[in-house]
Design a protein around this motif. Structure first.
Motif: not given
Ligand SMILES: Cc1cc2nc3c(=O)[nH]c(=O)nc-3n(C[C@H](O)[C@H](O)[C@H](O)COP(=O)(O)OP(=O)(O)OC[C@H]3O[C@@H](n4cnc5c(N)ncnc54)[C@H](O)[C@@H]3O)c2cc1C
Ligand code: SF4
Lengths: 188, 463
Positions: A2, A4, A16, A48, A51-52, A54-55, A129, A135
């Motif tokens: 994805d 980001f 990842e 995720g 995502e986590l 990057l939170s 995650a 997240h």
């Protein structure tokens, strides 16, 4: 993979690959290089992990680019030490086979490694995650079929989003009490 | 426990504190919170499996007392982050509303940084105000004048505030920031074999499952006290308690039994996580050696914040001594004996190699005692060499308790109150000790919080 914001494609792939070393999962498709496919079902990445990481709440977002670079630096060194010839088409950490990713992660996460704290923090985010979906709100994560929570058999809330377990006890005496229990029920 | 010597070769607790002398204070706290004795109907599936396994191994096990309103409790097991049902009888429902009704002001998000003496001999307590979401952001600062200061920021924070105050207050007693104890804490995770739980222990939930109920419950509900025997030598006594932490905190350090690769992450870890509902977490509370020492304080706060709220890095160093490890090894073996018997489960302790030792029961970092060299507080909880400053939190407890500490911390604080009142009177404050207990509230109140957005007060639920 994805998109980001704030991270290059190579950096995302590297993070990842690290997350997948911590909680491995199945590949997202035939061209997936970051996920090694070492285990069935979705792993940290599908749950995720990036995502986590990057939170804004987590506090790691600002250093992820240097963590990704650091991982690749260590992977380059690992490959040189062990006589590997990594595929230049992907970042050095991603180029490592799963077993080598694990071996390198064990070095980085081991007691005494000067950067242990950093890699432990990144590993914690990867684990969380998968086993908390931190997240997202847990109710939303459950509703979305979050891979980790689902695999763990985490039980869903009532329709109003609240967890209630009216049956919770075997409801019978299961052991002899300690002979010196006080009247208040404490140890003496 | 009160006669423990630790490694200092003399009683750690002040001689005026014994179980008998503390009992009236325990009684007050039990009434105020209120703590109720648990029965077997209150023991959750997880506590029940542990109790049944103890029985099968020839041990005793007890339901544990708790301050939970069982009529309101839904057994959601989310209590680590407060209770949305007000079933957990925390201070929000007793001491805090009572204090407010007596005129106390509560200032949420005010973080005390240091204490100074004013020109006229009183105190100035300097604070910053942190953003309600991002605690790393400071939105305001100020100071409060006081004749008496009671520090109760917890054993991980009280010594840091006092260390930082040295510049203006003068040298702190040697024991400030030393002798930290983690209550001898250690965790083991058992991964139960559901069939063996049914066949060996005869347990059945009545819905076709034997256990598979790790998620269901309300924290600890059963414990085994067979090794809390005062006649056993120090560093060999401990209690074992069934416990629950939610995923994340409760999973990261657990290790896969018999792992060939890494045990706390990787393929084998994922496999045991798939069986998470069959996990049973067992908590060891043993006698450690007070080996924790705080380094220099960070420039602000109790630790350097990494995340907005969750992660921070402090300056506490804790290298478990041979005594501490001895107790852990005995307890680990005991847990295996109870829970691996007849194939009930596979058990592994949590790893200490990832974040070092860990604890949810920090104690003793500013402890009471009779000996000025090894204690920071006298037996009235007053800070040595700094009259007018009292410490009443877990840092005052001299050492590991081998049981959950909140009750003892609260009893010590109750016991300190008449001393604090006397000190206030001596400084001309019009105050009397009435000895009233706080009335119980059923519903927690809202707390006013100032947001960072233009200083507009917002109201957030106080849990
Ligand atoms: C997950 C978990 C489960 C537990 N379960 C149990 C249990 O079942 N039974 C039991 O007996 N014990 C339990 N404990 C332990 C118990 O909660 C603690 O021992 C107890 O709350 C400690 O009390 P204290 O007053 O020393 O500190 P705290 O309760 O930590 O109080 C310190 C207060 O000071 C505030 N503070 C900190 N720094 C500052 C500053 N610089 N300025 C202003 N304010 C500050 C904090 O926000 C906090 O409100 C548990 C602990 C945890 C973490
Ligand atoms: S389990 Fe804990 S958080 Fe949940 S309702 Fe009961 S007391 Fe409250």
């Amino acid at each position: 993979m994805d998109d980001f914001e704030g991270l290059s494609a190579d950096q995302v792939m590297t993070l990842e690959a690290y997350a997948d070393t911590i909680i491995p999962g199945e590949r997202r498709g035939p061209t997936d290089r970051a996920v090694a496919g070492a285990a069935d079902g979705g792993g940290a990445v599908a749950s995720g992990a990036v995502e986590l990481m990057l939170s804004p709440e987590g506090g790691l977002a600002g250093v992820l680019d240097s963590l990704a670079e650091g991982l690749n630096e260590h992977a380059r060194d690992y490959a040189a030490r062990t006589g590997l010839d990594p595929d230049p088409a992907v970042p050095p950490f991603v180029a490592l086979e799963f077993a080598d990713r694990v071996a390198l992660a064990q070095e980085l996460l081991g007691p005494g490694h000067p950067e242990q704290d950093l890699w432990v923090a990144l590993a914690m985010f990867s684990t969380m995650a998968w086993d908390t979906g931190a997240h997202m709100h847990t109710v939303d994560a459950m509703a979305a079929g979050h891979p980790g929570l689902t695999a763990m058999g985490f039980m869903p809330p009532d329709p109003d989003g609240v967890w209630r377990f009216p049956r919770f006890s075997y409801g019978r005496a299961l052991a002899a009490l300690h002979p010196r229990t006080t009247p208040r029920g404490d140890p003496q | 426990m009160f006669d423990r010597q630790g490694s200092i070769g003399r009683r750690m607790w002040p001689k005026s504190i014994t179980r008998e002398s503390l009992d009236p204070w325990y009684d007050r706290v039990a009434e105020a919170l209120p703590i109720t004795r648990g029965g077997w109907d209150d023991v959750t599936y997880a506590g029940g499996v542990f109790a049944a396994a103890c029985h099968h191994a020839g041990r005793t096990a007890n339901p544990v007392a708790a301050a939970i309103d069982t009529d309101l409790c839904t057994n959601c097991n989310w209590m680590m982050s407060g209770c949305r049902f007000d079933a957990k009888r925390s201070l929000l429902l007793n001491y805090l509303p009572a204090a407010v009704d007596h005129g106390a002001q509560i200032r949420p998000l005010h973080e005390v940084q240091r204490i100074e003496r004013s020109a006229d001999g009183d105190f100035l307590v300097h604070y910053t105000v942190v953003d309600p979401v991002d605690y790393r952001v400071r939105v305001d600062a100020g100071a409060i004048e006081a004749k008496i200061v009671v520090v109760a920021a917890g054993a991980a924070a009280t010594p840091v505030i006092l260390q930082r105050s040295e510049q203006t207050l003068g040298a702190m007693p040697y024991a400030v920031g030393r002798y930290f104890s983690g209550n001898g804490e250690r965790l083991n995770t058992a991964i139960l074999d559901e069939d063996r739980v049914r066949d060996v222990l005869g347990l059945d939930r009545g819905d076709g499952l034997a256990y598979a109920a790790n998620q269901i419950g309300r924290g600890p509900s059963a414990a085994s006290w067979d090794r809390l025997d005062g006649s056993l030598p120090e560093f060999s006594r401990y209690s074992l308690e069934q416990l629950y932490f939610p995923p994340g905190f409760g999973t990261i350090l657990a290790q896969a039994p018999g792992a060939e690769g890494p045990s706390w992450f990787g393929v084998e870890k994922k496999e045991i996580l798939r069986r998470w509902q069959s996990w049973l977490t067992i908590f060891i509370m043993s006698e450690d050696d007070n080996e924790g020492v705080f380094g220099p304080p960070p420039s602000t706060g109790n630790a350097d914040r990494i995340s907005m709220q969750m992660l921070s890095r402090g300056n506490l160093r804790y290298e478990p001594s041979a005594n501490t490890k001895h107790g852990w090894a005995l307890a680990d073996a005991d847990i295996r004996d109870i829970l691996e018997r007849d194939g009930l489960s596979r058990v592994m302790p949590w790893t200490n190699e990832v974040i070092g030792a860990y604890t949810v029961h920090p104690l003793a970092s500013c402890r009471m005692g009779d000996d000025p060299r090894t204690s920071a507080l006298d037996e009235t909880n007053e800070l040595r060499d700094h009259p007018g400053i009292f410490v009443t939190d877990g840092s005052a407890v001299p050492g590991a308790l081998t049981v959950n500490p909140a009750f003892t911390i609260a009893a010590i604080a109750e016991r300190a109150v008449p001393n604090i009142v006397r000190a206030a009177q001596a400084r001309g404050v019009d105050v009397r000790y009435l000895g009233w207990l706080p009335p119980a509230a059923r519903v927690s109140r809202e707390a006013p919080v100032t947001s960072s957005a233009g200083g507009v007060p917002v109201t957030v639920r106080s849990v």
